[in-house]
Design a protein around this motif. Structure first.
Motif, PDB file in Angstrom:
ATOM      1  N   ARG A   1      -1.895  -1.364  -3.688  1.00 46.56           N
ATOM      2  CA  ARG A   1      -2.773  -1.067  -2.556  1.00 46.56           C
ATOM      3  C   ARG A   1      -1.999  -1.259  -1.256  1.00 46.56           C
ATOM      4  N   PRO A   2      -2.128  -0.339  -0.291  1.00 46.63           N
ATOM      5  CA  PRO A   2      -1.425  -0.506   0.985  1.00 46.63           C
ATOM      6  C   PRO A   2      -1.841  -1.792   1.684  1.00 46.63           C
ATOM      7  N   LEU A   3      -0.884  -2.403   2.384  1.00 47.81           N
ATOM      8  CA  LEU A   3      -1.153  -3.607   3.153  1.00 47.81           C
ATOM      9  C   LEU A   3      -1.530  -3.276   4.597  1.00 47.81           C
ATOM     10  N   PHE A   4      -1.033  -2.149   5.098  1.00 47.07           N
ATOM     11  CA  PHE A   4      -1.244  -1.756   6.490  1.00 47.07           C
ATOM     12  C   PHE A   4      -1.257  -0.234   6.536  1.00 47.07           C
ATOM     13  N   VAL A   5      -2.098   0.321   7.394  1.00 48.87           N
ATOM     14  CA  VAL A   5      -2.218   1.775   7.519  1.00 48.87           C
ATOM     15  C   VAL A   5      -2.250   2.138   8.996  1.00 48.87           C
ATOM     16  N   LEU A   6      -1.522   3.178   9.356  1.00 46.29           N
ATOM     17  CA  LEU A   6      -1.585   3.767  10.699  1.00 46.29           C
ATOM     18  C   LEU A   6      -2.068   5.197  10.550  1.00 46.29           C
ATOM     19  N   GLU A   7      -2.966   5.599  11.434  1.00 44.04           N
ATOM     20  CA  GLU A   7      -3.532   6.941  11.369  1.00 44.04           C
ATOM     21  C   GLU A   7      -3.718   7.486  12.773  1.00 44.04           C
ATOM     22  N   CYS A   8      -3.453   8.774  12.947  1.00 42.99           N
ATOM     23  CA  CYS A   8      -3.679   9.461  14.218  1.00 42.99           C
ATOM     24  C   CYS A   8      -4.991  10.225  14.122  1.00 42.99           C
TER      25      CYS A   8
ATOM     26  N   ASP B   1      -1.338  13.020   9.126  1.00 39.82           N
ATOM     27  CA  ASP B   1      -1.655  12.145  10.262  1.00 39.82           C
ATOM     28  C   ASP B   1      -1.848  10.684   9.862  1.00 39.82           C
ATOM     29  N   ARG B   2      -1.297  10.301   8.702  1.00 37.58           N
ATOM     30  CA  ARG B   2      -1.534   8.953   8.171  1.00 37.58           C
ATOM     31  C   ARG B   2      -0.287   8.456   7.439  1.00 37.58           C
ATOM     32  N   ILE B   3       0.088   7.195   7.705  1.00 35.11           N
ATOM     33  CA  ILE B   3       1.173   6.568   6.958  1.00 35.11           C
ATOM     34  C   ILE B   3       0.696   5.222   6.413  1.00 35.11           C
ATOM     35  N   LEU B   4       1.277   4.837   5.276  1.00 38.11           N
ATOM     36  CA  LEU B   4       0.872   3.630   4.572  1.00 38.11           C
ATOM     37  C   LEU B   4       2.054   2.685   4.452  1.00 38.11           C
ATOM     38  N   TYR B   5       1.769   1.390   4.476  1.00 35.37           N
ATOM     39  CA  TYR B   5       2.812   0.390   4.293  1.00 35.37           C
ATOM     40  C   TYR B   5       2.427  -0.517   3.132  1.00 35.37           C
ATOM     41  N   GLY B   6       3.339  -0.662   2.183  1.00 40.18           N
ATOM     42  CA  GLY B   6       3.094  -1.551   1.053  1.00 40.18           C
ATOM     43  C   GLY B   6       4.126  -1.331  -0.024  1.00 40.18           C
ATOM     44  N   LYS B   7       3.911  -1.990  -1.153  1.00 43.60           N
ATOM     45  CA  LYS B   7       4.799  -1.844  -2.299  1.00 43.60           C
ATOM     46  C   LYS B   7       4.364  -0.617  -3.085  1.00 43.60           C
ATOM     47  N   PRO B   8       5.331   0.196  -3.522  1.00 41.36           N
ATOM     48  CA  PRO B   8       4.985   1.403  -4.288  1.00 41.36           C
ATOM     49  C   PRO B   8       4.092   1.063  -5.491  1.00 41.36           C
TER      50      PRO B   8
ATOM     51  N   LYS C   1       8.693  -8.103   0.177  1.00 42.94           N
ATOM     52  CA  LYS C   1       9.992  -7.677  -0.363  1.00 42.94           C
ATOM     53  C   LYS C   1       9.755  -6.407  -1.179  1.00 42.94           C
ATOM     54  N   GLY C   2      10.451  -5.348  -0.819  1.00 41.56           N
ATOM     55  CA  GLY C   2      10.286  -4.065  -1.496  1.00 41.56           C
ATOM     56  C   GLY C   2       9.195  -3.189  -0.908  1.00 41.56           C
ATOM     57  N   ALA C   3       8.473  -3.695   0.094  1.00 40.26           N
ATOM     58  CA  ALA C   3       7.426  -2.880   0.730  1.00 40.26           C
ATOM     59  C   ALA C   3       8.077  -1.856   1.659  1.00 40.26           C
ATOM     60  N   VAL C   4       7.495  -0.667   1.713  1.00 41.58           N
ATOM     61  CA  VAL C   4       8.043   0.423   2.531  1.00 41.58           C
ATOM     62  C   VAL C   4       6.910   1.188   3.206  1.00 41.58           C
ATOM     63  N   TRP C   5       7.275   1.895   4.273  1.00 37.87           N
ATOM     64  CA  TRP C   5       6.372   2.846   4.912  1.00 37.87           C
ATOM     65  C   TRP C   5       6.485   4.159   4.145  1.00 37.87           C
ATOM     66  N   ALA C   6       5.356   4.827   3.930  1.00 38.84           N
ATOM     67  CA  ALA C   6       5.360   6.103   3.211  1.00 38.84           C
ATOM     68  C   ALA C   6       4.288   7.012   3.799  1.00 38.84           C
ATOM     69  N   PRO C   7       4.524   8.328   3.734  1.00 33.14           N
ATOM     70  CA  PRO C   7       3.492   9.261   4.202  1.00 33.14           C
ATOM     71  C   PRO C   7       2.227   9.121   3.359  1.00 33.14           C
ATOM     72  N   GLY C   8       1.076   9.284   4.003  1.00 35.92           N
ATOM     73  CA  GLY C   8      -0.196   9.255   3.292  1.00 35.92           C
ATOM     74  C   GLY C   8      -0.507  10.625   2.718  1.00 35.92           C
ATOM     75  N   SER C   9      -1.707  10.785   2.216  1.00 41.09           N
ATOM     76  CA  SER C   9      -2.122  12.063   1.641  1.00 41.09           C
ATOM     77  C   SER C   9      -2.318  13.132   2.720  1.00 41.09           C
TER      78      SER C   9
END
Length: 178
Positions: free
Chosen positions: A66-73, A56-63, A45-53
């Motif tokens: 620590r991110p719960l899930f990461v996608l990277e190209c 080519d990387r996005i993070l998923y978690g609560k602002p 609840k309240g977790a969102v996808w956000a751009p990484g640093s």
């Protein structure tokens, strides 16, 4: 004749020792560590996808957590891969399947325990043009489950689809990937 064959079989069986509780001690098997305790399903609840640093990387978690899930190209100019990380403790050198359910798709992706600093996390990769990623491109909610790491609800967002599309573009058209 039948008696002779039966007697020979019994005599040969007597040459081998029977099964024994001490067998493990005789052959000196390595002691195996028990798997770690499974974790509870995280509250998203309240977790969102956000751009990484990096772009080519996005993070998923609560602002702020620590991110719960990461996608990277990751690309090498000719081939593009989507690297996915379930940021949950894994047993050293373990292997599992990450189940993705959402957006009308059910997929199974391989994950391996990967050392990151002092921790082991679940990580895997697949070609960016793989149909296995379609569940993440639909913009809706996705459930990502790794045995022992809980079932993670990835709230709806267009960011995973945009990252995957951009990664596919970076690899160039399929004819250039020979």
């Amino acid at each position: 004749m039948l008696r002779t064959a039966l007697l020979a079989t019994l005599l040969l069986a007597g040459c081998n020792p029977p099964a024994s509780d001490e067998y493990v001690a005789r052959v000196g098997l390595e002691e195996r560590q028990a798997p770690g305790e499974p974790i509870d399903t995280p509250d998203t609840k309240g977790a969102v996808w956000a751009p990484g640093s990096r772009a080519d990387r996005i993070l998923y978690g609560k602002p702020g957590e620590r991110p719960l899930f990461v996608l990277e190209c990751r690309t090498d100019g000719r081939e593009a891969q989507i690297v996915y990380t379930r940021n949950a403790d894994a047993d050293p050198d373990a292997q599992a399947v990450l189940a993705l359910i959402g957006n009308g798709h059910v997929e199974r992706l391989w994950v391996d325990a990967t050392r990151e600093g002092k921790r082991w996390l679940w990580r895997g990769s697949v070609a960016a043009d793989s149909r296995q990623l379609e569940g993440l491109t639909g913009g809706g909610r996705v459930e990502a489950t790794v045995p022992g790491a809980g079932s993670l609800i990835l709230n709806a967002s267009g960011l995973p689809g945009r990252l995957i599309s951009e990664c596919r573009r970076r690899a160039g058209p399929p004819a250039d990937r020979a």
